[in-house]
Design a protein around this motif. Structure first.
Motif, PDB file in Angstrom:
ATOM      1  N   GLU A 252       0.493  -1.166  -0.354  1.00 51.85           N
ATOM      2  CA  GLU A 252      -0.420   0.106   0.200  1.00 51.85           C
ATOM      3  C   GLU A 252       0.944   1.344   0.383  1.00 51.85           C
ATOM      4  OE1 GLU A 252      -2.561  -0.012   2.845  1.00 51.85           O
ATOM      5  OE2 GLU A 252      -3.479  -2.027   2.609  1.00 51.85           O
ATOM      6  N   MET A 253       2.084   0.663   1.033  1.00 57.05           N
ATOM      7  CA  MET A 253       2.934   2.362   0.710  1.00 57.05           C
ATOM      8  C   MET A 253       3.538   2.634  -0.881  1.00 57.05           C
ATOM      9  SD  MET A 253       3.169   3.794   3.950  1.00 57.05           S
ATOM     10  CE  MET A 253       4.713   4.899   3.472  1.00 57.05           C
ATOM     11  N   CYS A 254       3.902   1.487  -1.262  1.00 58.52           N
ATOM     12  CA  CYS A 254       4.454   1.561  -2.934  1.00 58.52           C
ATOM     13  C   CYS A 254       3.353   2.128  -3.867  1.00 58.52           C
ATOM     14  CB  CYS A 254       4.470   0.458  -3.512  1.00 58.52           C
ATOM     15  SG  CYS A 254       5.863  -0.324  -2.731  1.00 58.52           S
ATOM     16  N   GLU A 255       2.142   1.302  -3.360  1.00 56.61           N
ATOM     17  CA  GLU A 255       0.049   2.746  -4.256  1.00 56.61           C
ATOM     18  C   GLU A 255       0.802   4.156  -3.571  1.00 56.61           C
ATOM     19  OE1 GLU A 255      -1.982   0.152  -3.254  1.00 56.61           O
ATOM     20  OE2 GLU A 255      -1.777  -1.359  -4.690  1.00 56.61           O
ATOM     21  N   ALA A 256       0.903   4.150  -2.338  1.00 58.56           N
ATOM     22  CA  ALA A 256       0.231   5.415  -2.036  1.00 58.56           C
ATOM     23  C   ALA A 256       1.897   6.375  -2.636  1.00 58.56           C
ATOM     24  CB  ALA A 256       0.566   5.768  -0.282  1.00 58.56           C
ATOM     25  N   PHE A 257       2.644   6.370  -2.703  1.00 54.80           N
ATOM     26  CA  PHE A 257       4.195   6.907  -3.306  1.00 54.80           C
ATOM     27  C   PHE A 257       3.822   7.109  -4.465  1.00 54.80           C
ATOM     28  CE2 PHE A 257       7.090   5.240  -0.190  1.00 54.80           C
ATOM     29  CZ  PHE A 257       7.260   6.746   1.113  1.00 54.80           C
ATOM     30  N   ALA A 258       3.256   6.042  -5.450  1.00 52.54           N
ATOM     31  CA  ALA A 258       3.718   5.904  -7.354  1.00 52.54           C
ATOM     32  C   ALA A 258       1.835   7.707  -6.900  1.00 52.54           C
ATOM     33  CB  ALA A 258       2.502   5.047  -7.673  1.00 52.54           C
ATOM     34  N   ALA A 259       0.910   7.365  -6.462  1.00 51.68           N
ATOM     35  CA  ALA A 259      -0.368   8.018  -6.618  1.00 51.68           C
ATOM     36  C   ALA A 259       0.493   9.888  -6.211  1.00 51.68           C
ATOM     37  CB  ALA A 259      -1.437   8.020  -5.684  1.00 51.68           C
ATOM     38  N   ALA A 260       1.386  10.014  -5.051  1.00 54.48           N
ATOM     39  CA  ALA A 260       1.926  11.084  -4.893  1.00 54.48           C
ATOM     40  C   ALA A 260       2.794  11.899  -5.899  1.00 54.48           C
ATOM     41  CB  ALA A 260       2.812  11.516  -3.636  1.00 54.48           C
ATOM     42  N   GLY A 261       2.910  10.849  -6.877  1.00 54.52           N
ATOM     43  CA  GLY A 261       3.954  11.204  -8.212  1.00 54.52           C
ATOM     44  C   GLY A 261       5.912  10.944  -7.672  1.00 54.52           C
ATOM     45  N   ARG A 262       5.618  10.288  -6.460  1.00 50.11           N
ATOM     46  CA  ARG A 262       7.669   9.871  -6.280  1.00 50.11           C
ATOM     47  C   ARG A 262       7.091   8.391  -6.786  1.00 50.11           C
ATOM     48  NH1 ARG A 262       9.777  12.719  -2.410  1.00 50.11           N
ATOM     49  NH2 ARG A 262      11.224  11.769  -3.073  1.00 50.11           N
ATOM     50  N   ASN A 263       7.891   8.649  -7.836  1.00 53.51           N
ATOM     51  CA  ASN A 263       7.755   7.046  -8.840  1.00 53.51           C
ATOM     52  C   ASN A 263       9.382   6.857  -8.145  1.00 53.51           C
ATOM     53  OD1 ASN A 263       5.033   6.934  -9.989  1.00 53.51           O
ATOM     54  ND2 ASN A 263       6.208   7.964 -11.765  1.00 53.51           N
ATOM     55  N   ASP A 264      10.206   7.179  -7.944  1.00 53.44           N
ATOM     56  CA  ASP A 264      11.305   7.196  -7.307  1.00 53.44           C
ATOM     57  C   ASP A 264      11.026   6.240  -5.815  1.00 53.44           C
ATOM     58  OD1 ASP A 264      10.303   9.299  -6.324  1.00 53.44           O
ATOM     59  OD2 ASP A 264      12.376   9.736  -5.549  1.00 53.44           O
ATOM     60  N   LEU A 265      10.769   6.386  -4.562  1.00 54.40           N
ATOM     61  CA  LEU A 265      10.367   5.938  -3.735  1.00 54.40           C
ATOM     62  C   LEU A 265       9.083   4.567  -4.105  1.00 54.40           C
ATOM     63  CD1 LEU A 265       9.268   9.401  -1.328  1.00 54.40           C
ATOM     64  CD2 LEU A 265      12.015   7.833  -1.504  1.00 54.40           C
ATOM     65  N   ALA A 266       8.315   4.726  -4.900  1.00 49.14           N
ATOM     66  CA  ALA A 266       7.313   3.777  -5.702  1.00 49.14           C
ATOM     67  C   ALA A 266       8.074   3.003  -6.147  1.00 49.14           C
ATOM     68  CB  ALA A 266       5.996   3.759  -6.485  1.00 49.14           C
ATOM     69  N   ASP A 267       9.174   3.289  -6.745  1.00 52.91           N
ATOM     70  CA  ASP A 267       9.938   1.944  -6.796  1.00 52.91           C
ATOM     71  C   ASP A 267      11.149   1.511  -6.059  1.00 52.91           C
ATOM     72  OD1 ASP A 267       9.656   2.224  -9.850  1.00 52.91           O
ATOM     73  OD2 ASP A 267      10.793   3.567 -10.431  1.00 52.91           O
ATOM     74  N   GLU A 268      11.593   2.372  -5.797  1.00 51.90           N
ATOM     75  CA  GLU A 268      12.969   1.518  -4.453  1.00 51.90           C
ATOM     76  C   GLU A 268      11.811   0.493  -3.747  1.00 51.90           C
ATOM     77  OE1 GLU A 268      15.781   3.660  -0.885  1.00 51.90           O
ATOM     78  OE2 GLU A 268      15.030   4.799  -3.013  1.00 51.90           O
ATOM     79  N   LEU A 269      10.886   0.924  -2.914  1.00 48.70           N
ATOM     80  CA  LEU A 269      10.561   0.349  -2.313  1.00 48.70           C
ATOM     81  C   LEU A 269       9.788  -1.332  -2.994  1.00 48.70           C
ATOM     82  CD1 LEU A 269       9.525   0.063   0.861  1.00 48.70           C
ATOM     83  CD2 LEU A 269       7.393   1.667   0.297  1.00 48.70           C
ATOM     84  N   TYR A 270       9.058  -1.281  -3.936  1.00 43.49           N
ATOM     85  CA  TYR A 270       8.495  -1.907  -5.019  1.00 43.49           C
ATOM     86  C   TYR A 270       9.846  -3.048  -4.907  1.00 43.49           C
ATOM     87  CZ  TYR A 270       3.826  -1.225  -5.935  1.00 43.49           C
ATOM     88  OH  TYR A 270       2.747  -1.420  -6.553  1.00 43.49           O
ATOM     89  N   ALA A 271      10.858  -2.342  -4.888  1.00 42.86           N
ATOM     90  CA  ALA A 271      12.490  -3.643  -5.094  1.00 42.86           C
ATOM     91  C   ALA A 271      12.340  -4.177  -3.780  1.00 42.86           C
ATOM     92  CB  ALA A 271      13.649  -2.136  -6.056  1.00 42.86           C
ATOM     93  N   LEU A 272      12.844  -3.301  -2.838  1.00 40.83           N
ATOM     94  CA  LEU A 272      13.365  -4.044  -1.812  1.00 40.83           C
ATOM     95  C   LEU A 272      12.472  -5.092  -1.215  1.00 40.83           C
ATOM     96  CD1 LEU A 272      14.397  -0.767   0.283  1.00 40.83           C
ATOM     97  CD2 LEU A 272      15.516  -2.445  -0.372  1.00 40.83           C
ATOM     98  N   ALA A 273      10.790  -5.103  -1.551  1.00 38.18           N
ATOM     99  CA  ALA A 273       9.689  -5.605  -0.855  1.00 38.18           C
ATOM    100  C   ALA A 273      10.363  -7.478  -1.840  1.00 38.18           C
ATOM    101  CB  ALA A 273       8.386  -5.121  -1.258  1.00 38.18           C
ATOM    102  N   LEU A 274      10.206  -6.807  -3.038  1.00 39.94           N
ATOM    103  CA  LEU A 274      10.823  -7.952  -4.789  1.00 39.94           C
ATOM    104  C   LEU A 274      12.033  -9.352  -3.486  1.00 39.94           C
ATOM    105  CD1 LEU A 274       8.968  -9.627  -5.919  1.00 39.94           C
ATOM    106  CD2 LEU A 274      10.475  -8.206  -7.958  1.00 39.94           C
ATOM    107  N   GLN A 275      12.789  -8.157  -3.408  1.00 41.71           N
ATOM    108  CA  GLN A 275      14.288  -8.896  -2.486  1.00 41.71           C
ATOM    109  C   GLN A 275      13.404  -9.777  -1.585  1.00 41.71           C
ATOM    110  OE1 GLN A 275      17.443  -6.101  -2.050  1.00 41.71           O
ATOM    111  NE2 GLN A 275      18.561  -7.631  -2.212  1.00 41.71           N
ATOM    112  N   GLN A 276      12.707  -9.022  -0.485  1.00 38.17           N
ATOM    113  CA  GLN A 276      12.745  -9.663   0.804  1.00 38.17           C
ATOM    114  C   GLN A 276      11.503 -11.231   0.390  1.00 38.17           C
ATOM    115  OE1 GLN A 276      14.646  -9.010   2.772  1.00 38.17           O
ATOM    116  NE2 GLN A 276      14.140  -8.047   4.278  1.00 38.17           N
TER     117      GLN A 276
END
Length: 109
Positions: A1-25
């Protein structure tokens, strides 16, 4: 949900980073997390990062059944490859039910 919130706020850089970390985990635990894969793939499709979305879905589609056919259709429709859907579907090694649903949905549109 945080990733989606970052993307909705236009912070794709943070969404990308968080998605990548979550997927890695998740990959490190040898389990799958369908909601994460679905959310990340949808995000990549909306960002027109079709190759990345395709790679993610091909590698991580185990456990995704509900909505997978529609997501694959959205991917190839957005990418302009809906005409080659049959060939593209071969990459996924999907269960027959998901394949049938994808073909049905493609014929309806």
């Amino acid at each position: 949900e945080m990733c989606e919130a970052f993307a909705a706020a236009g912070r794709n850089d943070l969404a990308d980073e968080l998605y990548a970390l979550a997927l890695q985990q998740v990959q490190g635990t040898a389990t799958n997390y369908p909601k994460l894969i679905e959310s990340y793939a949808s995000y990549l499709i909306t960002q027109h990062r079709f190759e990345q979305a395709e790679t993610l879905l091909v590698k991580e589609n185990a456990g995704l059944t509900t909505g997978l056919a529609k997501m694959v259709l959205d991917l190839y429709r957005g990418w302009g490859r809906l005409g080659a859907l049959e060939k593209e579907l071969e990459k996924f090694h999907l269960p027959i039910g998901v394949l049938s649903e994808a073909r049905y949905l493609a014929a309806r549109k």
